[in-house]
Write an enzyme that holds these catalytic residues in place. Structure first.
Site, PDB file in Angstrom:
ATOM      1  N   ASP A 107       8.900  74.650  96.675  1.00 47.83           N
ATOM      2  CA  ASP A 107       9.722  74.311  95.507  1.00 47.83           C
ATOM      3  C   ASP A 107      11.108  74.921  95.694  1.00 47.83           C
ATOM      4  O   ASP A 107      11.309  75.779  96.565  1.00 47.83           O
ATOM      5  CB  ASP A 107       9.076  74.817  94.204  1.00 47.83           C
ATOM      6  CG  ASP A 107       8.972  76.330  94.152  1.00 47.83           C
ATOM      7  OD1 ASP A 107       8.639  76.955  95.196  1.00 47.83           O
ATOM      8  OD2 ASP A 107       9.213  76.923  93.082  1.00 47.83           O
ATOM      9  N   GLU A 174       7.190  79.168  93.388  1.00 52.26           N
ATOM     10  CA  GLU A 174       7.811  80.466  93.670  1.00 52.26           C
ATOM     11  C   GLU A 174       9.056  80.693  92.818  1.00 52.26           C
ATOM     12  O   GLU A 174       9.286  81.806  92.326  1.00 52.26           O
ATOM     13  CB  GLU A 174       8.157  80.563  95.163  1.00 52.26           C
ATOM     14  CG  GLU A 174       8.394  81.991  95.651  1.00 52.26           C
ATOM     15  CD  GLU A 174       9.831  82.482  95.483  1.00 52.26           C
ATOM     16  OE1 GLU A 174      10.060  83.692  95.583  1.00 52.26           O
ATOM     17  OE2 GLU A 174      10.743  81.650  95.243  1.00 52.26           O
TER      18      GLU A 174
END
Lengths: 481, 481
Positions: A107, A174
């Site tokens: 991400d 994250e």
């Protein structure tokens, strides 16, 4: 430093040969706007996980799994919002080889052209004059994630045996608090991750822009809130100013006693817990490539508290610091509002270092703040709480994985890397260390000026390609260690 | 206090007789949600101005004007948002009579049932057991505005000549900064308002719940912001904590030096400007109906800085106070954010009293804050600014209008009113005094517990009806003075 060089030239040559393909692979990854912090883009985060599964499949990974993490807990707009899965895969299963887990995240931070990007953030732009790849996720963390895959491709095309069994663990949250990751690591420690002997994370950066680093330490963080509460509701300062004990007055007084303008923490007992600086450690800082000017450039101001490299590095890495972040409940808008806030919550945190004990720190902080409030003789109510804590982390830069990474770095860059620490936290480092009981290596690919969470995020092609060589070389040296 | 009573019984009896009609008129006014702070309700504010024009027309007013104030300046969502007009009207034009201007406002604070109202805020609820009228605007300020109209109706139905020429000035933006009002008053001072000899404002409240008051003083307010600026952008406290001079640390230090927890202003020189308390003034506080318990009830806490009525009143009315309102630019949300804010703006204000000179106060504040910052030896940038100021106001409680209002109050309530001041500001008071060069009287209708800006706003029927009698009686006494 001298060491027995491994014959890695064919691997490095193959990586150079595959450069166009590697750049193209990263371009495809950047094109998927997998922003975990934007609910409307959640399908793109899932698309990115599918992209990785396809890549892993093409490269011959086994036991590829998409670990479902369930519904995202509040606060969310969509109460049924699905968390992106954690992508697991295994490459090789030879009991005679070491098993290395590599962690990365697929991400990215949000990015809009309007924020000030020179180019479309999700369309990779290759500035061929400077040989730089621009795009959201280029350095954080799609470059490194794709880098591991590139290393496998290079081995396959060379017909080389892979030096270790590789386990990949790629998460998709994250940038949004790694929701669900700790639980998954704990759960899989004795299952999917049971053979793992070493964890390598490529999700940080060089200290500067020219010299590779290996990172062996992180500061921890204890985050506190101080609550002062008085009236039953916000009051008008015209009517109540001068006749009511104002919570803001008390809170500001207490916050003002915690740290001074030179950055010294004023809470007694904390300094005493800090590991003494040895001559040996002091000398470590001499070699490191950094300057006051680099700090000024990064901060965008000449407001450094220290006038020399060594003090800056020590205060970033090995001394605690206390930052006042803000106040909840007070007036925070622009303009003027004549409010007496009824309940105000001051937020501050302390960055922790060896050998500060987290619980002992809490005790010292609570006691000091309570004493300061007591001195005020205020009729208001006072409370101090820990919001969250995360321990510091320090590894041994002379252990097998750091030395293997150092050798690979020297092979690729012709220079001994700096052994650095970081001032911030990467909580997953501690999770892997604790749950798997193995050493963790932080092996960064990008440079200190890559702008990971900023506009115009970039990855130099030299860092990308030499980074792939370093990741690959490191696995070979580690296999022989 | 003895005085020559006027034969006002017929007027008072007529007002009692018309009570059902007066309640009905207020009910219609409350039913129009003229919330000036909610752009979507702006048409309702206009509707309320049209309602008043209709009422004034029905009552025989002359020269009724809707003064257009143009477009509302930013910040607004709708860049073409029209300001509500100021409603002007004249009742009587006899050169032999005195001319009194009455000011009120027809806009109201926002209100939603969900905020905790027991009944629909824009549907008047008459609690007949307690004889209380509930509804947004009942006391602030539709009750008093309608009250003036009721007085005229009563005179007309009695066939009595009205004792003065009345000029009404009703605005629709009072709850949103009275945009455009100062300019209008200045512009009309020598035109529409040229004959005005006295201004009466009924837009404040009794100090408590049982005893009528007349208000002869208001504190002023100088509002400041302290700006501390360092890094070029917000920084991460992990990376920069301990090595950069943090603006929040400096700001908190400076703010902590301004006032202590007992409410004492720590800036030298301000106390010296405060008018000394004379024995005569000190005695004035003895008679006033108030208690520590009333303060506690109003604040919703037992956090009074003073343990007796007189000190509370003095510190609310005749001593300055300093309140810290909040910080712009720092973290203000819930939870934890590890930010080092790059630029933080502390907001505080000082309530001013006779004989504090506003400009001299600014100088003292600026000098002290700059000295405090200089002591820190910080490399950050520091600035302190005045955001706005408004002077204190004190009138002579023995002048003709106050004495007239006192006599009317005694006729109606059978008690000598308390002569009070207020801790807050009503800036329009000063504007009228300055621009028209006439005395201003503050003649409140509602009680201290009416909840003007809160949920369940109310006006006791006794205050509404006796208030109408007081307004009418006051005009008669003033006409004879």
């Amino acid at each position: 430093m001298s060491y027995d060089k491994l014959p890695l030239e064919p691997l490095f040559a193959k990586i150079d040969e595959l450069k166009p393909q590697f750049i193209s692979r990263l371009e495809k990854a950047i094109a998927i706007p997998s922003v975990s912090g934007d609910e409307s883009l959640r399908p793109k985060v899932f698309e990115m996980s599918a992209f990785l599964v396809q890549e892993l499949t093409n490269l011959g990974f086994d036991d590829i799994q998409l670990k479902d993490l369930g519904i995202q807990p509040p606060p969310v707009n969509d109460p049924k919002l699905q968390l992106p899965p954690i992508v697991l895969g295994k490459y090789g299963n030879d009991p005679a080889k070491k098993t290395v887990l590599v962690y990365g995240h697929y991400d990215v931070q949000p990015a809009l052209k309007e924020d000030g990007w020179a180019t479309e953030p999700f369309t990779m732009y290759h500035d061929t004059a400077k040989d730089i790849l621009y795009g959201r996720g280029s350095t954080d963390d799609k470059g490194p994630v794709i880098g591991w895959l590139n290393v496998i491709q290079a081995h396959r095309e060379l017909g080389w045996e892979f030096p270790v069994n590789l386990v990949v663990c790629f998460e998709g949250m994250e940038e949004s608090g790694s929701l669900g990751l700790d639980e998954l690591v704990a759960k899989e420690a004795k299952q999917y991750f049971k053979d793992v002997e070493q964890v390598t994370i490529s999700d940080n950066y060089w200290l500067g822009t020219t010299k590779p680093v290996l990172t062996y330490g992180l500061r921890g963080c204890n985050y506190y809130q101080v609550i002062v509460e008085g009236p039953g509701a916000d009051l008008h300062s015209g009517i109540f100013g001068g006749i009511i004990a104002e919570p803001m007055t008390d809170l500001i007084k207490v916050l003002s006693t915690l740290v001074d303008s030179s950055g010294q923490i004023l809470i007694p007992g904390i300094k005493d817990m800090v590991a003494p600086l040895t001559d040996k450690e002091d000398k470590l800082y001499d070699a490191i490539d950094f300057s006051v000017e680099e700090l000024n450039a990064a901060a965008g101001s000449k407001t450094s508290l220290h006038d020399n490299k060594k003090d800056i590095l020590k205060h970033r890495w090995r001394y605690p610091s206390l930052s006042l972040h803000g106040i909840e409940g007070a007036f925070s808008g622009s303009g003027a509002k004549t409010v007496i806030p009824a309940k105000v919550i001051g937020k501050f945190s302390i960055r922790t270092v060896p050998n500060i004990e987290s619980k002992k720190l809490d005790e010292l902080v609570f006691k000091f703040a309570e004493e300061q409030f007591a001195k005020l003789g205020s009729p208001n109510k006072f409370k101090i709480e820990l919001i969250h804590d995360g321990n510091y982390w320090v590894s041994d830069p002379f252990n097998a994985s750091f030395q293997a990474a150092s050798k690979a770095t020297q092979d690729v860059w012709n220079i001994v890397p700096d052994f650095t620490r970081e001032g911030g936290s990467i909580p997953i480092t501690l999770t892997f260390e604790k749950e798997l009981g193995v050493d963790v290596l932080l092996l960064p690919m990008g440079r200190g000026d890559d702008g990971a969470h900023s506009i115009n995020e970039k990855l130099d092609v030299s860092n990308y390609i030499n980074g792939c060589k370093t990741l690959g070389g490191y696995l070979h040296y580690y296999a022989k260690a």
